[in-house]
Write an enzyme that holds these catalytic residues in place. Structure first.
Site, short mmCIF file in Angstrom:
data_model
loop_
_atom_site.label_atom_id
_atom_site.label_comp_id
_atom_site.label_asym_id
_atom_site.label_seq_id
_atom_site.Cartn_x
_atom_site.Cartn_y
_atom_site.Cartn_z
N PRO A 2 0.87 -1.09 -0.02
CA PRO A 2 -0.11 -0.01 0.13
C PRO A 2 0.93 1.37 0.02
O PRO A 2 1.95 1.17 0.64
CB PRO A 2 -0.67 -0.05 1.23
CG PRO A 2 -0.18 -1.25 2.23
CD PRO A 2 0.56 -2.13 1.29
N GLU A 3 0.41 2.02 -0.74
CA GLU A 3 1.20 3.45 -1.07
C GLU A 3 0.36 4.37 -0.46
O GLU A 3 -0.62 4.21 0.35
CB GLU A 3 1.67 3.82 -2.22
CG GLU A 3 2.75 2.55 -2.64
CD GLU A 3 3.10 2.99 -4.36
OE1 GLU A 3 2.98 4.03 -4.67
OE2 GLU A 3 3.22 1.75 -5.02
N HIS A 92 -3.74 -15.54 9.80
CA HIS A 92 -2.46 -14.69 9.81
C HIS A 92 -2.95 -13.63 10.83
O HIS A 92 -2.10 -12.62 10.51
CB HIS A 92 -1.94 -14.33 8.73
CG HIS A 92 -1.86 -15.41 7.72
ND1 HIS A 92 -0.87 -16.55 7.69
CD2 HIS A 92 -2.18 -15.78 6.69
CE1 HIS A 92 -0.69 -17.24 6.71
NE2 HIS A 92 -1.70 -16.99 6.09
N ARG A 111 2.44 -11.84 5.32
CA ARG A 111 3.80 -11.71 5.53
C ARG A 111 4.59 -11.46 6.57
O ARG A 111 5.67 -11.60 6.81
CB ARG A 111 4.38 -10.65 4.23
CG ARG A 111 3.55 -11.10 2.81
CD ARG A 111 4.35 -12.18 2.15
NE ARG A 111 5.95 -11.74 1.69
CZ ARG A 111 6.15 -11.12 0.73
NH1 ARG A 111 5.13 -10.86 -0.38
NH2 ARG A 111 7.24 -11.02 0.14
N LYS A 154 20.94 14.07 -6.82
CA LYS A 154 21.94 12.80 -6.29
C LYS A 154 22.27 12.47 -7.54
O LYS A 154 21.57 12.20 -8.50
CB LYS A 154 21.24 12.22 -5.28
CG LYS A 154 21.14 12.81 -3.98
CD LYS A 154 22.26 12.79 -3.04
CE LYS A 154 21.79 13.60 -1.81
NZ LYS A 154 21.00 13.18 -0.95
#
Ligand SMILES: [Zn+2]
Length: 467
Positions: A2-3, A92, A111, A154
């Site tokens: 998720p962002e 889970h 996970r 950079k």
């Protein structure tokens, strides 16, 4: 993973569901998720109520009574579900918050990479992990943009810098691909090569892309679902991410995929030009069209030339990683174990009977060749002329300022193939024709190579003046 838009969606749902709920007790099933002492975590949260839930970048922040702050990061697969006390926990399940109203908030995570940490209102913004965060794109304005631009200039690929949460927070792999596509910037472009004007454009595109995604409830990709049964709609609006091999909506060129720091990265090799790399000229065309003759002429004219066939030969001889991978692909029969050498005749034998294996070999070798080409082009001070037989099939247009497509008529090609010992020139011709599908864009120069060497030379001399 998720962002920012997905986390915002989760937070909006949590605000609807858990505000005002008072925690009766906490059960920790998977201990590693919780970053505090477990008893401290449980004791402090007992009898506290949730006041509000906020998002900061990819973090979820629960504000609780008694000045407590619970920071949560979903990482890859973390999810929250509000259930009745007696309902079965999802698989889970890691941490369960039981409320006095006989409901429970279950954090589950297949996970188990997610984290939770209890802080206070006094220290949560000034200590890690939140103290390390750069501003969300929405918080970038004329007051701080120059400072952030400094951090972007950079010697690293712009995509990596955009995903660096300490510079800007909230952008991950999906939205980085989308934003760079819309800004027409190649993901490999070094941050230091991005102008201040272009960076302002990136920021503005980031804001609009993320806003649109938030309004549509984020993207449902693989396992992200803001709430069971409710899917984000933004995945339908994605124009670049996950579109590898499909045509670019701007120009029709097929999307290309590379790996950048282990993350799949999709871009249009025609629209997203890397100006640092656009110094070379590619020569391509189907087998027997006379690419090597052209390269030879360029060489005579004093140009620095390079041939992919030679690069591949060199890789086959010297790149151990590639050799191992090829050996695996050929059922561990391609490598002569004592000499650590590839056995070309065995490879040819396999390939001649198996078109898919041939294709898989090409797909395995292309990224290695691409790496060599990128390095050669970057480190060259001259215009390099490079023969790349499968330039279009490998989606390598983005490396070249000009592409010379050598064309011959069918009869001439069949004749040349016969001379080279091809057993079935027509089949070879048709296969290579199929692999050379391309769209003529402004930077493609077509070179006719039907008649004699002198006419070819004349054409090349003419072209070479503009290179
Ligand atoms: Zn395009």
């Amino acid at each position: 993973m998720p962002e920012l838009p997905e986390v915002r969606t989760v937070v909006a749902i949590l605000n609807n569901e858990v505000i005002g709920k008072k925690i009766k007790n906490v059960e920790i099933i998977y201990e590693r998720i919780v970053q505090n002492d477990l008893n401290f975590f449980k004791d402090e949260l007992k009898d506290q109520s949730i006041i509000k839930v906020e998002a900061l970048g990819k973090f979820i922040i629960f504000h609780l009574t008694n000045n407590l702050i619970l920071i949560s990061h979903l990482r890859m697969e973390g999810k929250y579900s509000l259930l009745n006390k007696d309902e079965k926990n999802p698989p889970h399940s890691c941490v369960i918050f039981y409320f006095y109203d006989n409901t429970k908030l279950v954090y589950h995570d297949t996970r188990k990479f997610g984290i939770m940490e209890l802080k206070t209102t006094y220290n949560y913004l000034t200590s890690k992990p939140l103290s390390n965060l750069g501003p969300e794109p929405f918080k970038i304005d004329e007051n701080n943009i120059e400072n952030i631009y400094k951090k972007i200039t950079k010697n690293k690929p712009i995509k990596e810098l955009l995903m660096d949460q300490s510079i800007i927070c909230g952008i991950g792999n999906i939205y980085a691909d989308e934003i760079l596509f819309k800004a027409k910037i190649n993901p490999l472009t070094k941050g230091k090569d991005i102008s201040f004007e272009k960076f302002k454009e990136i920021v503005s595109i980031s804001k609009s892309t993320l806003t649109k995604a938030i309004n549509l409830g984020g993207s449902t990709i693989k396992s992200y679902h803001p709430k069971d049964g409710i899917d984000g709609k933004f995945q339908n609006e994605l124009v670049c991410y996950g579109h590898y091999g499909k045509p670019c909506p701007n120009c029709g060129t097929l999307f290309h995929k590379i790996f950048l720091n282990g993350r799949g990265t999709t871009f249009c090799p025609n629209c997203q030009i890397n100006y640092e790399l656009k110094k070379a000229v590619g020569i391509t065309g189907i087998i027997g069209s006379g690419k090597s003759e052209c390269l030879e002429i360029f060489n005579e004219l004093g140009f620095k030339t390079l041939s992919c066939d030679k690069i591949i030969k060199n890789l086959y001889e010297n790149n151990d990683e590639l050799k191992q991978k090829i050996n695996k692909l050929f059922f561990y029969k391609a490598l002569d174990k004592n000499k650590n050498k590839l056995n070309y005749s065995i490879m040819r034998q396999f390939i001649s009977q198996d078109e898919i294996l041939h294709e898989n070999l090409e797909n395995l070798v292309f990224p290695f060749v691409e790496d060599v080409l990128i390095n050669e082009i970057k480190n060259s001070n001259y215009t390099l002329i490079i023969e790349v037989p499968l330039l279009f099939k490998a989606h390598l247009q983005y490396l070249f300022k000009k592409i010379i497509y050598v064309e011959s008529n069918k009869e001439t090609i069949l004749e040349r193939l016969k001379l080279r010992g091809s057993k079935n020139p027509l089949a070879d011709y048709e296969l290579y024709l199929k692999n050379n599908n391309f769209k003529i864009s402004d930077n493609v120069i077509i070179l006719k190579n039907n008649s004699d060497l002198n006419s070819l030379k004349e054409q090349i001399i003419k072209i070479s003046k503009d290179l």
